[in-house]
Design a protein around this motif. Sequence first.
Motif, PDB file in Angstrom:
ATOM      1  N   ILE A   1     -23.808  18.210 -15.373  1.00 34.80           N
ATOM      2  CA  ILE A   1     -23.399  17.694 -16.801  1.00 34.80           C
ATOM      3  C   ILE A   1     -22.091  18.193 -17.408  1.00 34.80           C
ATOM      4  O   ILE A   1     -21.966  19.391 -17.353  1.00 34.80           O
ATOM      5  N   THR A   2     -21.254  17.368 -17.251  1.00 32.77           N
ATOM      6  CA  THR A   2     -19.831  17.813 -18.060  1.00 32.77           C
ATOM      7  C   THR A   2     -19.610  17.355 -19.450  1.00 32.77           C
ATOM      8  O   THR A   2     -19.664  16.334 -19.590  1.00 32.77           O
ATOM      9  N   LEU A   3     -19.499  18.457 -20.287  1.00 35.12           N
ATOM     10  CA  LEU A   3     -18.952  18.178 -21.450  1.00 35.12           C
ATOM     11  C   LEU A   3     -17.540  18.144 -21.654  1.00 35.12           C
ATOM     12  O   LEU A   3     -17.085  19.072 -21.450  1.00 35.12           O
ATOM     13  N   ASP A   4     -16.891  17.117 -22.115  1.00 35.10           N
ATOM     14  CA  ASP A   4     -15.681  16.722 -22.581  1.00 35.10           C
ATOM     15  C   ASP A   4     -15.438  16.839 -24.052  1.00 35.10           C
ATOM     16  O   ASP A   4     -16.181  15.961 -24.737  1.00 35.10           O
ATOM     17  N   CYS A   5     -14.761  17.846 -24.562  1.00 33.40           N
ATOM     18  CA  CYS A   5     -14.515  17.780 -26.161  1.00 33.40           C
ATOM     19  C   CYS A   5     -12.804  17.815 -26.283  1.00 33.40           C
ATOM     20  O   CYS A   5     -12.124  18.552 -25.789  1.00 33.40           O
ATOM     21  N   ASP A   6     -12.542  16.582 -26.926  1.00 35.89           N
ATOM     22  CA  ASP A   6     -11.381  16.255 -27.055  1.00 35.89           C
ATOM     23  C   ASP A   6     -11.089  16.298 -28.615  1.00 35.89           C
ATOM     24  O   ASP A   6     -11.506  15.436 -29.279  1.00 35.89           O
ATOM     25  N   VAL A   7     -10.105  17.078 -28.978  1.00 37.80           N
ATOM     26  CA  VAL A   7      -9.779  17.340 -30.477  1.00 37.80           C
ATOM     27  C   VAL A   7      -8.831  16.072 -30.854  1.00 37.80           C
ATOM     28  O   VAL A   7      -7.730  15.981 -30.202  1.00 37.80           O
ATOM     29  N   ILE A   8      -9.248  15.199 -31.630  1.00 35.77           N
ATOM     30  CA  ILE A   8      -8.289  14.344 -32.135  1.00 35.77           C
ATOM     31  C   ILE A   8      -7.417  14.535 -33.206  1.00 35.77           C
ATOM     32  O   ILE A   8      -6.688  13.855 -33.776  1.00 35.77           O
ATOM     33  N   GLN A   9      -8.061  15.406 -34.174  1.00 31.60           N
ATOM     34  CA  GLN A   9      -7.410  15.915 -35.171  1.00 31.60           C
ATOM     35  C   GLN A   9      -7.693  17.427 -35.541  1.00 31.60           C
ATOM     36  O   GLN A   9      -9.064  17.643 -35.627  1.00 31.60           O
TER      37      GLN A   9
ATOM     38  N   GLY B   1     -14.418  18.679 -42.008  1.00 34.22           N
ATOM     39  CA  GLY B   1     -13.573  18.645 -42.934  1.00 34.22           C
ATOM     40  C   GLY B   1     -12.409  17.742 -42.403  1.00 34.22           C
ATOM     41  O   GLY B   1     -12.687  16.364 -41.894  1.00 34.22           O
ATOM     42  N   ASN B   2     -11.406  18.220 -42.027  1.00 31.96           N
ATOM     43  CA  ASN B   2     -10.360  17.227 -41.327  1.00 31.96           C
ATOM     44  C   ASN B   2     -10.068  17.578 -39.997  1.00 31.96           C
ATOM     45  O   ASN B   2      -9.431  16.981 -39.021  1.00 31.96           O
ATOM     46  N   THR B   3     -11.092  18.375 -39.375  1.00 37.07           N
ATOM     47  CA  THR B   3     -11.053  18.513 -37.978  1.00 37.07           C
ATOM     48  C   THR B   3     -11.953  17.598 -37.255  1.00 37.07           C
ATOM     49  O   THR B   3     -13.060  17.356 -37.903  1.00 37.07           O
ATOM     50  N   LYS B   4     -11.477  16.951 -36.229  1.00 36.75           N
ATOM     51  CA  LYS B   4     -12.213  15.667 -35.768  1.00 36.75           C
ATOM     52  C   LYS B   4     -12.348  15.893 -34.188  1.00 36.75           C
ATOM     53  O   LYS B   4     -11.288  16.075 -33.428  1.00 36.75           O
ATOM     54  N   VAL B   5     -13.409  16.084 -33.486  1.00 39.95           N
ATOM     55  CA  VAL B   5     -13.748  16.212 -32.048  1.00 39.95           C
ATOM     56  C   VAL B   5     -14.551  15.047 -31.274  1.00 39.95           C
ATOM     57  O   VAL B   5     -15.726  15.031 -32.125  1.00 39.95           O
ATOM     58  N   ILE B   6     -14.122  14.742 -30.448  1.00 36.51           N
ATOM     59  CA  ILE B   6     -14.814  13.598 -29.592  1.00 36.51           C
ATOM     60  C   ILE B   6     -15.775  14.347 -28.537  1.00 36.51           C
ATOM     61  O   ILE B   6     -14.919  15.207 -27.664  1.00 36.51           O
ATOM     62  N   CYS B   7     -16.986  14.413 -28.506  1.00 32.87           N
ATOM     63  CA  CYS B   7     -17.769  15.109 -27.385  1.00 32.87           C
ATOM     64  C   CYS B   7     -18.395  13.925 -26.411  1.00 32.87           C
ATOM     65  O   CYS B   7     -19.139  13.308 -27.185  1.00 32.87           O
ATOM     66  N   THR B   8     -18.339  14.222 -25.285  1.00 36.39           N
ATOM     67  CA  THR B   8     -18.914  13.298 -24.274  1.00 36.39           C
ATOM     68  C   THR B   8     -19.651  14.251 -23.258  1.00 36.39           C
ATOM     69  O   THR B   8     -19.145  15.139 -22.838  1.00 36.39           O
ATOM     70  N   ALA B   9     -20.762  13.676 -22.698  1.00 34.58           N
ATOM     71  CA  ALA B   9     -21.469  14.227 -21.492  1.00 34.58           C
ATOM     72  C   ALA B   9     -21.882  13.208 -20.609  1.00 34.58           C
ATOM     73  O   ALA B   9     -22.036  12.169 -20.492  1.00 34.58           O
ATOM     74  N   SER B  10     -21.289  13.816 -19.384  1.00 34.27           N
ATOM     75  CA  SER B  10     -21.277  12.900 -18.073  1.00 34.27           C
ATOM     76  C   SER B  10     -22.289  13.603 -17.049  1.00 34.27           C
ATOM     77  O   SER B  10     -22.084  14.587 -16.896  1.00 34.27           O
ATOM     78  N   ILE B  11     -23.004  12.634 -16.283  1.00 33.00           N
ATOM     79  CA  ILE B  11     -24.036  13.182 -15.344  1.00 33.00           C
ATOM     80  C   ILE B  11     -23.369  12.692 -14.010  1.00 33.00           C
ATOM     81  O   ILE B  11     -23.181  11.500 -13.718  1.00 33.00           O
ATOM     82  N   GLU B  12     -23.414  13.654 -13.156  1.00 36.23           N
ATOM     83  CA  GLU B  12     -23.149  13.335 -11.873  1.00 36.23           C
ATOM     84  C   GLU B  12     -24.202  13.882 -10.868  1.00 36.23           C
ATOM     85  O   GLU B  12     -24.682  15.032 -11.137  1.00 36.23           O
ATOM     86  N   ASP B  13     -24.650  13.198  -9.753  1.00 38.61           N
ATOM     87  CA  ASP B  13     -25.692  13.660  -9.119  1.00 38.61           C
ATOM     88  C   ASP B  13     -24.986  14.462  -8.035  1.00 38.61           C
ATOM     89  O   ASP B  13     -25.438  14.210  -6.590  1.00 38.61           O
TER      90      ASP B  13
END
Length: 247
Positions: A110-118, A34-46
């Motif tokens: 693995i770090t998952l960043d979830c950023d709500v943009i709306q 719907g009108n909810t929007k979330v950007i999700c990224t996964a970053s890997i560190e050794d």
Amino acid sequence: MERKDGRKNNELRPVKIIRNYIKYAEGSALIEMGNTKVICTASIEDKIPSFLEEEGEERGWLTAEYAMLPRATQTRNRRSSSGRSSEIQRLIGRTLRSAVDLKAIGKRTITLDCDVIQADGGTRTAAITGAFIALCDSIKYLITTKDAGKGALRSYIAAVSVGLKDGEELLDLNYEEDSKVDVDFNLAMTSFGEIVEIQTTAEGRPLSEEQLQSLLTMGKRGISLLIEKQKEILGSDIDNISLFGKR
């Protein structure tokens, strides 16, 4: 009950997932419910957290962070961490850890960043569903570039909100609905129908065992539709690289 957006009680909002949304992350997705929007990224560190190093554990780690842009909502929120954000990011992290064989990814985080943009309700459940896509692509990256991570995933995972208002069950609440329901119910499940997390609060009136079961049934159906969407977005290339292993 007539819903303002015209949906049936058991109907999800329109779902859109754009894979590989962020150029530099090992995995990423934009999810819209719907009108909810979330950007999700996964970053890997050794590297792994110190508590795993001290325990001599030969396994990796998965964690999550959650934040909301100041104008993701109708009025500006201050750009700062809150107890709510901390609670949600712990939820996202432990939910997705349940789907991963951490030994298979090696001594990595693995770090998952979830950023709500709306934000229009259901941000935590949308974050879980979208972060799973980013997680899959990050493990694909490990398999194809680091010769690690094969069979790391045990199942698909998605999440959805359900509510109870005047005795009627409602699936996938927007903000207006979420603020008025008698019972707020968030559910995360695997593609095998296993429950990973239930969060429920009876703010308006207590719920019966029968109502709890009814909410669970509605949520399970919604999650099955979301997992179908995840499979559609990921496509056949996920199956071809042995991303999923034994349960």
